[in-house]
Design a protein around this motif. Structure first.
Motif, PDB file in Angstrom:
ATOM      1  N   VAL A 178       0.848  -1.229  -0.009  1.00  0.00           N
ATOM      2  CA  VAL A 178      -0.129  -0.093   0.159  1.00  0.00           C
ATOM      3  C   VAL A 178       0.850   1.228  -0.216  1.00  0.00           C
ATOM      4  O   VAL A 178       0.640   2.145  -0.749  1.00  0.00           O
ATOM      5  N   ASP A 179       1.753   1.296   0.897  1.00  0.00           N
ATOM      6  CA  ASP A 179       2.567   2.342   1.068  1.00  0.00           C
ATOM      7  C   ASP A 179       3.643   2.935  -0.012  1.00  0.00           C
ATOM      8  O   ASP A 179       4.060   3.963  -0.064  1.00  0.00           O
ATOM      9  N   SER A 180       4.091   1.747  -0.737  1.00  0.00           N
ATOM     10  CA  SER A 180       5.069   2.045  -1.694  1.00  0.00           C
ATOM     11  C   SER A 180       4.396   3.019  -2.703  1.00  0.00           C
ATOM     12  O   SER A 180       4.899   3.936  -3.235  1.00  0.00           O
ATOM     13  N   TYR A 181       3.082   2.734  -3.027  1.00  0.00           N
ATOM     14  CA  TYR A 181       2.227   3.440  -3.845  1.00  0.00           C
ATOM     15  C   TYR A 181       2.007   5.077  -3.519  1.00  0.00           C
ATOM     16  O   TYR A 181       2.311   5.927  -4.034  1.00  0.00           O
ATOM     17  N   THR A 182       1.510   5.132  -2.363  1.00  0.00           N
ATOM     18  CA  THR A 182       1.381   6.336  -1.682  1.00  0.00           C
ATOM     19  C   THR A 182       2.341   7.138  -1.314  1.00  0.00           C
ATOM     20  O   THR A 182       2.411   8.526  -1.378  1.00  0.00           O
ATOM     21  N   ALA A 214       5.403  12.145  -2.766  1.00  0.00           N
ATOM     22  CA  ALA A 214       6.364  12.937  -2.801  1.00  0.00           C
ATOM     23  C   ALA A 214       6.466  13.611  -4.151  1.00  0.00           C
ATOM     24  O   ALA A 214       7.194  14.531  -4.208  1.00  0.00           O
ATOM     25  N   CYS A 215       5.899  13.091  -5.100  1.00  0.00           N
ATOM     26  CA  CYS A 215       5.873  13.398  -6.528  1.00  0.00           C
ATOM     27  C   CYS A 215       4.724  14.599  -6.964  1.00  0.00           C
ATOM     28  O   CYS A 215       4.921  14.991  -7.988  1.00  0.00           O
ATOM     29  N   LEU A 216       3.808  14.613  -6.189  1.00  0.00           N
ATOM     30  CA  LEU A 216       2.495  15.259  -6.489  1.00  0.00           C
ATOM     31  C   LEU A 216       2.903  16.575  -6.904  1.00  0.00           C
ATOM     32  O   LEU A 216       2.469  17.105  -7.929  1.00  0.00           O
ATOM     33  N   ALA A 258      -7.047  24.465   5.699  1.00  0.00           N
ATOM     34  CA  ALA A 258      -7.847  23.316   4.906  1.00  0.00           C
ATOM     35  C   ALA A 258      -6.858  21.966   4.496  1.00  0.00           C
ATOM     36  O   ALA A 258      -7.738  21.127   4.586  1.00  0.00           O
ATOM     37  N   ASN A 259      -5.724  22.303   4.213  1.00  0.00           N
ATOM     38  CA  ASN A 259      -4.889  21.151   3.861  1.00  0.00           C
ATOM     39  C   ASN A 259      -4.384  20.318   5.123  1.00  0.00           C
ATOM     40  O   ASN A 259      -4.418  19.132   5.046  1.00  0.00           O
ATOM     41  N   ALA A 260      -4.382  20.994   6.384  1.00  0.00           N
ATOM     42  CA  ALA A 260      -4.112  20.287   7.521  1.00  0.00           C
ATOM     43  C   ALA A 260      -5.312  19.152   7.680  1.00  0.00           C
ATOM     44  O   ALA A 260      -5.346  18.119   8.128  1.00  0.00           O
ATOM     45  N   VAL A 261      -6.652  19.725   7.416  1.00  0.00           N
ATOM     46  CA  VAL A 261      -7.783  18.841   7.790  1.00  0.00           C
ATOM     47  C   VAL A 261      -7.921  17.960   6.585  1.00  0.00           C
ATOM     48  O   VAL A 261      -8.382  16.697   6.934  1.00  0.00           O
ATOM     49  N   ALA A 262      -7.554  18.048   5.455  1.00  0.00           N
ATOM     50  CA  ALA A 262      -7.384  17.089   4.229  1.00  0.00           C
ATOM     51  C   ALA A 262      -6.604  15.990   4.836  1.00  0.00           C
ATOM     52  O   ALA A 262      -6.704  14.815   4.703  1.00  0.00           O
ATOM     53  N   ALA A 263      -5.354  16.371   5.263  1.00  0.00           N
ATOM     54  CA  ALA A 263      -4.445  15.391   6.117  1.00  0.00           C
ATOM     55  C   ALA A 263      -5.093  14.553   6.913  1.00  0.00           C
ATOM     56  O   ALA A 263      -4.763  13.198   6.793  1.00  0.00           O
ATOM     57  N   MET A 264      -5.534  14.906   8.007  1.00  0.00           N
ATOM     58  CA  MET A 264      -6.214  14.106   9.098  1.00  0.00           C
ATOM     59  C   MET A 264      -6.926  13.296   8.214  1.00  0.00           C
ATOM     60  O   MET A 264      -7.459  12.216   9.074  1.00  0.00           O
ATOM     61  N   MET A 265      -8.100  13.877   7.573  1.00  0.00           N
ATOM     62  CA  MET A 265      -9.215  13.094   6.953  1.00  0.00           C
ATOM     63  C   MET A 265      -8.596  11.887   6.060  1.00  0.00           C
ATOM     64  O   MET A 265      -8.913  10.495   6.473  1.00  0.00           O
ATOM     65  N   ASN A 266      -7.486  11.867   5.495  1.00  0.00           N
ATOM     66  CA  ASN A 266      -6.730  10.663   4.749  1.00  0.00           C
ATOM     67  C   ASN A 266      -6.126   9.674   5.703  1.00  0.00           C
ATOM     68  O   ASN A 266      -5.970   8.558   5.454  1.00  0.00           O
ATOM     69  N   VAL A 281      -0.485  20.706  -3.701  1.00  0.00           N
ATOM     70  CA  VAL A 281      -0.345  20.775  -2.154  1.00  0.00           C
ATOM     71  C   VAL A 281      -1.359  19.915  -1.493  1.00  0.00           C
ATOM     72  O   VAL A 281      -1.096  19.108  -0.507  1.00  0.00           O
ATOM     73  N   ASN A 282      -2.725  20.193  -2.025  1.00  0.00           N
ATOM     74  CA  ASN A 282      -3.791  19.311  -1.279  1.00  0.00           C
ATOM     75  C   ASN A 282      -3.867  17.951  -1.437  1.00  0.00           C
ATOM     76  O   ASN A 282      -3.836  17.238  -0.398  1.00  0.00           O
ATOM     77  N   ASN A 283      -3.531  17.273  -2.680  1.00  0.00           N
ATOM     78  CA  ASN A 283      -3.050  16.050  -2.806  1.00  0.00           C
ATOM     79  C   ASN A 283      -2.043  15.523  -2.112  1.00  0.00           C
ATOM     80  O   ASN A 283      -2.060  14.076  -1.495  1.00  0.00           O
ATOM     81  N   THR A 284      -0.873  16.115  -1.839  1.00  0.00           N
ATOM     82  CA  THR A 284       0.298  15.877  -1.423  1.00  0.00           C
ATOM     83  C   THR A 284      -0.041  15.407   0.145  1.00  0.00           C
ATOM     84  O   THR A 284       0.393  14.531   0.915  1.00  0.00           O
ATOM     85  N   ALA A 285      -0.817  16.491   0.728  1.00  0.00           N
ATOM     86  CA  ALA A 285      -1.054  16.356   2.080  1.00  0.00           C
ATOM     87  C   ALA A 285      -2.087  15.128   2.377  1.00  0.00           C
ATOM     88  O   ALA A 285      -1.835  14.417   3.355  1.00  0.00           O
ATOM     89  N   ARG A 286      -2.924  15.103   1.502  1.00  0.00           N
ATOM     90  CA  ARG A 286      -3.813  13.811   1.667  1.00  0.00           C
ATOM     91  C   ARG A 286      -2.962  12.576   1.536  1.00  0.00           C
ATOM     92  O   ARG A 286      -3.197  11.476   2.178  1.00  0.00           O
ATOM     93  N   GLN A 287      -2.243  12.374   0.494  1.00  0.00           N
ATOM     94  CA  GLN A 287      -1.420  11.147   0.042  1.00  0.00           C
ATOM     95  C   GLN A 287      -0.496  10.789   1.063  1.00  0.00           C
ATOM     96  O   GLN A 287      -0.448   9.797   1.617  1.00  0.00           O
ATOM     97  N   ALA A 288       0.216  11.708   1.402  1.00  0.00           N
ATOM     98  CA  ALA A 288       1.321  11.555   2.558  1.00  0.00           C
ATOM     99  C   ALA A 288       0.677  11.278   3.721  1.00  0.00           C
ATOM    100  O   ALA A 288       1.133  10.367   4.386  1.00  0.00           O
ATOM    101  N   ALA A 289      -0.393  11.848   4.262  1.00  0.00           N
ATOM    102  CA  ALA A 289      -1.173  11.135   5.496  1.00  0.00           C
ATOM    103  C   ALA A 289      -1.643   9.816   5.445  1.00  0.00           C
ATOM    104  O   ALA A 289      -1.605   9.230   6.324  1.00  0.00           O
TER     105      ALA A 289
END
Length: 443
Positions: A37-41, A46-48, A253-261, A380-388
């Motif tokens: 799972v995590d090699s994908y995410t 990292a590349c978003l 907004a991006n902190a909430v997105a990170a916590m969500m994911n 930035v939004n997708n990076t926060a979500r996928q990293a989290a």
């Protein structure tokens, strides 16, 4: 663009159902399944941002087509992988392809529908169509694993790739590239090292506790983060521009997105292991049992888009966070031998919570970002979500441990629910403080 996003989302949920079979066939334990799972995410996260810049430079239509083609090739490699190392590497290549896709799909939607109300509705449709992959993934994955084995969950991507490429070439107009945009290579490398080391640290700690490996990974993560912070203040075109990150609304907004994911992706991972590893359901049955989690995501996304268009994103975000908090707290009801009904409130709470959150938190991030840089804002939004999400799999997986020990795993699942509830309560506070309400928006 919805077809491309559907493909990326399908691969997330369809793989989770196949994990126990991958582990048994390739002779790998919980850490190996976490890395599938995590090699994908990790690579995706990292590349978003770099992919968003590449999309701005070359044109988002061109980059989306390239991402689709590479995603298809990586899926073929996953389906043919002879061992866990090859599979993890192919999944990383899939993550890179998904990184090319995600910012470009969102940037195209954002620029095609510039008016705010129209844009919010378009984002609702984008999120709704892509969210259809979430309920499709577990059921389709369970069916494919049962009938044709785990490799088929990757090979099924190939016809979807062909359809998505044809649709993109026919329906999406060429956008104007910006060749003057420069790629922040040191920033990309520093971010990748920091995230990879942090994820490795969490997975290794869950497997072997405190050790020289976990300590070394923690040190590398700290050094990578420090190097990233130092460089971004000096880079001519930084990956994370301080002028953007300095805005409290965008950061909130991006902190909430990170916590969500963190909660959502980690929750899916551990609950799938619970259903198959603790309760011993087959892949298809587990996929059907996950529908109360994924179906609300698809059902709520278009409604959320309309709510965000009319009232702003704050109200649906708060509603989603409250429901998600209640769902996470309901994991305290789960036992190793209890009925499925005990898990159902947690699945429904998180499903409806994520359904209200997803489109609205993306809308909040795009509104708070610079209007002239949709690729940056979406990146930035997708990076926060996928990293989290990668950290959620690593951390919650470390908490629950091996599903072979049913009592310990279920106890860990309850602790994971408590941590998730606390995170979403913190997200409620952040939303109240940083996301503007209807009156502020109108003013």
């Amino acid at each position: 663009m919805c077809a491309g996003m559907f493909l990326v989302q399908l691969d997330v949920t369809i793989v989770n159902v196949a994990l126990p079979h991958i582990g048994a066939d390739l002779r790998t334990g919980l850490p190996g399944m976490q890395w599938v799972v995590d090699s994908y995410t990790v690579v995706l996260a990292a590349c978003l941002l770099a992919a968003g810049v590449v999309g701005d430079r070359l044109g988002h239509r061109t980059v989306a087509v390239a991402g689709l083609a590479l995603f298809g090739a990586a899926s073929l490699l996953c389906g043919l992988a002879p061992g866990i190392g090859t599979l993890v590497a192919a999944r990383a290549l899939q993550g890179f392809a998904a990184a090319l896709l995600l910012p470009s799909t969102l940037a195209v939607v954002n620029t095609t529908f510039p008016e705010r109300a129209e844009q919010a509705r378009a984002l609702g449709i984008w999120a709704g169509v892509s969210a259809l992959a979430l309920p499709c993934g577990p059921v389709l994955g369970g069916l494919l694993v049962t009938l044709a084995g785990w490799r088929s969950v990757f090979l099924v991507n190939l016809p979807v790739v062909v359809v998505a490429i044809v649709l993109t070439l026919r329906r999406v107009g060429r956008d104007e590239p910006a060749p003057d945009r420069r790629l922040d290579v040191p920033g990309v490398l520093a971010a990748a090292v920091a995230l990879l080391a942090l994820t490795y640290c969490a997975i290794a700690y869950g497997h072997s506790g405190v050790s020289a490996q976990t300590a070394a990974a923690a040190v590398v993560a700290v050094l990578g983060t420090a190097a990233l912070a130092w460089w971004e203040r000096r880079a001519p075109e930084p990956l994370f521009p301080p002028s953007v990150l300095g805005g409290s609304r965008f950061v909130g907004a991006n902190a909430v997105a990170a916590m969500m994911n963190f909660v959502g992706i980690g929750f899916v991972f551990v609950v799938t292991l619970y259903l198959q590893g603790v309760r011993h359901h087959d892949a298809l049955s587990a996929g059907v049992m996950l529908l109360p989690l994924f179906a609300p995501l698809a059902l709520c996304a278009p409604i959320t888009g309309r709510l965000a268009a009319r009232y702003g994103p704050r109200l649906p975000m708060l509603g989603g966070l409250l429901l998600g908090t209640a769902g996470a707290a309901c994991l305290s009801l789960v036992t190793p031998t209890g009925p499925y009904a005990a898990l159902l409130p947690a699945l429904l709470g998180l499903g409806f919570g994520m359904g209200l959150l997803t489109a609205s938190v993306v809308a909040a991030a795009l509104r708070a970002g610079p209007p002239s840089r949709p690729g940056l804002s979406s990146g930035v939004n997708n990076t926060a979500r996928q990293a989290a999400g990668a950290l959620g799999v690593a951390v919650l997986g470390a908490i629950v441990q091996d599903p072979a020990d049913a009592e310990r795993f279920t106890s860990g699942l309850r602790w994971a629910g408590g941590l998730s509830a606390l995170l979403w309560i913190a997200a409620i506070v952040i939303t109240l403080r940083t996301v503007p309400g209807p009156q502020e928006r109108a003013g």
